[in-house]
Design a protein around this motif. Structure first.
Motif, PDB file in Angstrom:
ATOM      1  N   LYS A  13       0.443   0.340  -0.616  1.00 21.55           N
ATOM      2  CA  LYS A  13       1.334  -0.856  -0.813  1.00 21.55           C
ATOM      3  C   LYS A  13       2.852  -0.279  -1.418  1.00 21.55           C
ATOM      4  N   PHE A  14       2.521   0.542  -1.888  1.00 18.90           N
ATOM      5  CA  PHE A  14       4.270   0.853  -2.490  1.00 18.90           C
ATOM      6  C   PHE A  14       5.245   1.989  -1.359  1.00 18.90           C
ATOM      7  N   VAL A  15       4.121   1.981  -0.225  1.00 17.61           N
ATOM      8  CA  VAL A  15       5.144   2.422   0.784  1.00 17.61           C
ATOM      9  C   VAL A  15       6.038   2.101   1.777  1.00 17.61           C
ATOM     10  N   THR A  16       6.763   2.100   2.577  1.00 22.63           N
ATOM     11  CA  THR A  16       7.355   0.948   3.305  1.00 22.63           C
ATOM     12  C   THR A  16       6.703   1.357   4.741  1.00 22.63           C
ATOM     13  N   SER A  17       6.951   2.816   4.793  1.00 27.22           N
ATOM     14  CA  SER A  17       6.625   2.871   6.056  1.00 27.22           C
ATOM     15  C   SER A  17       5.243   2.306   7.020  1.00 27.22           C
ATOM     16  N   LEU A  56      -7.926  12.304  16.614  1.00 25.56           N
ATOM     17  CA  LEU A  56      -7.069  13.916  17.527  1.00 25.56           C
ATOM     18  C   LEU A  56      -6.734  13.585  18.681  1.00 25.56           C
ATOM     19  N   GLU A  57      -8.736  13.739  19.474  1.00 24.99           N
ATOM     20  CA  GLU A  57      -8.304  13.683  20.684  1.00 24.99           C
ATOM     21  C   GLU A  57      -7.929  12.002  21.807  1.00 24.99           C
ATOM     22  N   ALA A  58      -7.947  11.322  20.320  1.00 23.08           N
ATOM     23  CA  ALA A  58      -7.540   9.630  20.713  1.00 23.08           C
ATOM     24  C   ALA A  58      -6.025   9.707  20.431  1.00 23.08           C
ATOM     25  N   GLY A  59      -5.270  10.681  20.157  1.00 19.68           N
ATOM     26  CA  GLY A  59      -3.172  10.848  19.693  1.00 19.68           C
ATOM     27  C   GLY A  59      -3.623  10.101  18.571  1.00 19.68           C
ATOM     28  N   LYS A  60      -4.018  10.309  17.407  1.00 25.17           N
ATOM     29  CA  LYS A  60      -4.472   9.729  16.477  1.00 25.17           C
ATOM     30  C   LYS A  60      -3.686  10.439  15.102  1.00 25.17           C
ATOM     31  N   HIS A  61      -2.974  10.568  14.005  1.00 28.55           N
ATOM     32  CA  HIS A  61      -2.901  11.379  13.515  1.00 28.55           C
ATOM     33  C   HIS A  61      -3.387  11.305  12.310  1.00 28.55           C
ATOM     34  N   VAL A  62      -3.629  12.249  11.575  1.00 25.51           N
ATOM     35  CA  VAL A  62      -4.715  12.282  10.455  1.00 25.51           C
ATOM     36  C   VAL A  62      -4.672  12.652   9.541  1.00 25.51           C
ATOM     37  N   LEU A  63      -5.028  12.378   8.185  1.00 27.99           N
ATOM     38  CA  LEU A  63      -4.683  12.664   6.866  1.00 27.99           C
ATOM     39  C   LEU A  63      -6.517  12.528   5.908  1.00 27.99           C
ATOM     40  N   CYS A  64      -7.005  13.898   6.268  1.00 30.73           N
ATOM     41  CA  CYS A  64      -8.524  13.069   5.304  1.00 30.73           C
ATOM     42  C   CYS A  64      -8.028  14.453   3.972  1.00 30.73           C
ATOM     43  N   LYS A 110      -0.062  16.923  20.044  1.00 28.04           N
ATOM     44  CA  LYS A 110       1.239  16.790  18.613  1.00 28.04           C
ATOM     45  C   LYS A 110       0.820  15.628  17.962  1.00 28.04           C
ATOM     46  N   LYS A 111      -0.049  16.082  17.638  1.00 32.18           N
ATOM     47  CA  LYS A 111      -0.215  15.147  15.805  1.00 32.18           C
ATOM     48  C   LYS A 111      -0.556  15.933  14.679  1.00 32.18           C
ATOM     49  N   ILE A 112       0.210  14.919  14.110  1.00 31.05           N
ATOM     50  CA  ILE A 112      -0.246  15.677  12.438  1.00 31.05           C
ATOM     51  C   ILE A 112      -1.672  15.553  11.892  1.00 31.05           C
ATOM     52  N   GLU A 147       4.972  10.716   2.537  1.00 33.12           N
ATOM     53  CA  GLU A 147       5.031  12.577   3.093  1.00 33.12           C
ATOM     54  C   GLU A 147       4.741  12.378   4.343  1.00 33.12           C
ATOM     55  N   PHE A 148       3.096  11.232   4.432  1.00 35.87           N
ATOM     56  CA  PHE A 148       2.245  11.233   5.636  1.00 35.87           C
ATOM     57  C   PHE A 148       3.585  10.261   6.668  1.00 35.87           C
ATOM     58  N   GLY A 149       4.322   9.277   5.994  1.00 34.27           N
ATOM     59  CA  GLY A 149       4.884   8.027   7.031  1.00 34.27           C
ATOM     60  C   GLY A 149       5.977   8.754   7.345  1.00 34.27           C
ATOM     61  N   SER A 150       6.507   9.820   6.332  1.00 34.56           N
ATOM     62  CA  SER A 150       7.890   9.663   6.456  1.00 34.56           C
ATOM     63  C   SER A 150       7.817  11.117   7.703  1.00 34.56           C
ATOM     64  N   LEU A 151       6.787  11.752   7.687  1.00 28.42           N
ATOM     65  CA  LEU A 151       6.490  13.145   8.664  1.00 28.42           C
ATOM     66  C   LEU A 151       6.092  12.059  10.237  1.00 28.42           C
TER      67      LEU A 151
END
Ligand code: CTP
Length: 459
Positions: free
Chosen positions: A153-157, A216-224, A246-248, A412-416
């Motif tokens: 909630k604190f991350v506007t991105s 990743l195969e579905a084209g999503k960036h991943v934070l795990c 080309k994903k994070i 950081e994840f959102g900003s990337l």
């Protein structure tokens, strides 16, 4: 006598705009020499300003390019303003009137002048206009799910609005009357088929590999949550896949993103304790809270916890060349492991992890001039001390952070994603390989031990 009038002002100056320019021009007009303090990213993040787009370097360069600015400095901590007033013999401290009253305490050192803010423009507004909000889904109803949602909630991105778990009833109960997480799924393919751009995965460790691969195969960036995979081959495959797609792909080792942790690395880089010879870090947990299921702890101390000490050891000493384990195994899993790693120039990493047993969770980094002490819990880094043989020279650093600390990682994840970057400087793919090397080698050595034991039993 020098009758030149010195003016000073401070700000973040993200995406330099008309409002900033007008403020700076009027500040300069108050005297002859204008000093601008640009706030450092770690300081900004520690005071809750999480969504700044540009790096300190970029913002400093933009201000330096203004011909009416005479000097640019970087503001690193709260007490610096008062120190600067004396250091630069400042005549006027000027700042926008959104700060009225906040800097009255500086009248003790100089004259404080609040200037009218320009209506209708701000960095926040520009960020909103220039960057779309990233829609994000959560995978698993794990230990940190609620915390992640609260911190996001604190991350506007980022906007978290979906959840997936294979437990239909749990998903239903979770999304019922939930003001943020409106959509629940118990089918992973359907979940990935929605308009989310990124996922956060928090499930049992052995499920990570397949869930990441599909996302990743579905084209999503991943934070795990770390470890991303339990085998070396799988980790390599996932990092390769992220690169191709080309994903994070980012490990959720929150310590890596904390302001104090990053400041510590900067100080060490500047040579504050000389040449570093040894890093020692401990992390233990009882895992007594209800949110941890019975089989959570059976994943073993090394798998659950070693990425934290490995992060500190690898960030400071670089890649490990040689790893030795002294483990204590009970009921088929390691409850305690003392891990010694060798690094460049023979430097030593000493990591201790344990589950179901409690020890002092501090860290010490030893160098040729002095050492850094980070008190427990060092992985929630807020303060650290640089100590020397002469105890009078101790330097204390304090970077309090808000909430549980997850927001810095989410920001950081959102900003990337917003900036179209695929790697984080705070936790690069090679850092991720480095911090996982210990647990991957441990799993391999245990697997081969088990295999040879089984063979012997067969004979
Ligand atoms: N400023 C101003 N007029 C604006 C915006 C900022 O005079 N419309 C001034 C602030 O009062 C401060 C300086 O510019 O003295 C730097 O402000 P900063 O916080 O960096 O800019 P904002 O646009 O306010 O940033 P944000 O939206 O992130 O708070």
């Amino acid at each position: 006598m020098n009758d030149k009038k010195t003016i000073i002002t401070y700000g973040t100056y993200d995406m330099l705009h008309k409002g900033h320019m007008r403020l700076l021009e009027r500040a300069k007009a108050l005297g002859d020499y204008l000093i601008v303090g640009v706030t450092d990213e770690n300081y900004d993040r520690s005071r809750g300003k999480l969504n700044v787009i540009e790096s300190t370097k970029k913002r400093v360069k933009a201000i330096e390019a203004l011909d009416f600015v005479d000097k640019v400095i970087v503001e690193k901590h709260k007490n610096q303003k008062a120190e600067d007033m004396v250091k630069y013999d400042v005549d006027i401290f000027a700042i926008g009137d959104d700060w009225v009253g906040a800097f009255d305490y500086l009248n003790e050192y100089t004259h404080v002048e609040y200037l009218a803010r320009t209506e209708g423009i701000s960095s926040t507004k520009l960020r909103k206009e220039n960057f779309d909000t990233i829609k994000m889904g959560i995978v698993g109803l794990g230990r940190d799910t609620q915390d992640f949602i609260d911190e996001s909630k604190f991350v506007t991105s980022i906007k978290v609005n979906r959840i997936y778990s294979d437990d239909f009833l749990k998903v239903k109960a979770f999304t019922k009357d939930n003001e943020l997480i409106k959509y629940g799924h118990d089918n992973y393919d359907e979940f990935l088929d929605t308009n989310i751009q990124a996922v956060y995965i928090d499930t049992a460790l052995k499920e990570h590999y397949l869930l990441i691969k599909k996302a990743l195969e579905a084209g999503k960036h991943v934070l795990c949550e770390n470890p991303l995979a339990l085998g070396k081959k799988e980790l390599k495959e996932l990092l390769g896949l992220a690169k191709r797609e080309k994903k994070i792909l980012l490990s959720a080792v929150k310590t890596a993103f904390l302001p104090a942790f990053n400041q510590l690395l900067k100080e060490l880089d500047n040579g504050v304790i000389g040449d570093i010879k040894e890093v020692r870090a401990t992390r233990t947990s009882l895992y007594k809270e209800k949110r941890y299921s019975d089989n959570f702890i059976q994943q073993g101390a090394t798998n659950i916890l070693s990425s934290y000490p490995s992060l500190l050891v690898n960030k400071v000493l670089g890649k490990s060349k040689n790893i030795t384990f002294f483990d204590q195994v009970e009921n088929g899993y390691d409850i305690n492991n003392l891990i010694i790693t060798k690094h460049k120039k023979g430097t030593l990493g000493i990591s201790n992890v344990a589950v179901g047993m409690k020890s002092e969770g501090d860290a010490v980094i030893s160098g040729t001039k002095g050492y850094v002490y980070i008190p427990a819990p060092w992985w929630l880094t807020k303060t650290f001390e640089v100590r020397f043989e002469d105890t009078h020279r101790t330097m204390k650093f304090n970077y309090e952070f808000e909430g549980s600390g997850l927001r810095y990682m989410i920001a950081e994840f959102g900003s990337l994603i917003q900036r179209g970057k695929r790697q984080s400087k705070m936790l690069s793919p090679s850092d991720m390989v480095g911090i996982n090397r210990v647990l991957l080698e441990y799993n391999e050595s245990r697997n081969s031990k088990n295999k040879s034991k089984n063979k012997k039993e067969e004979k």
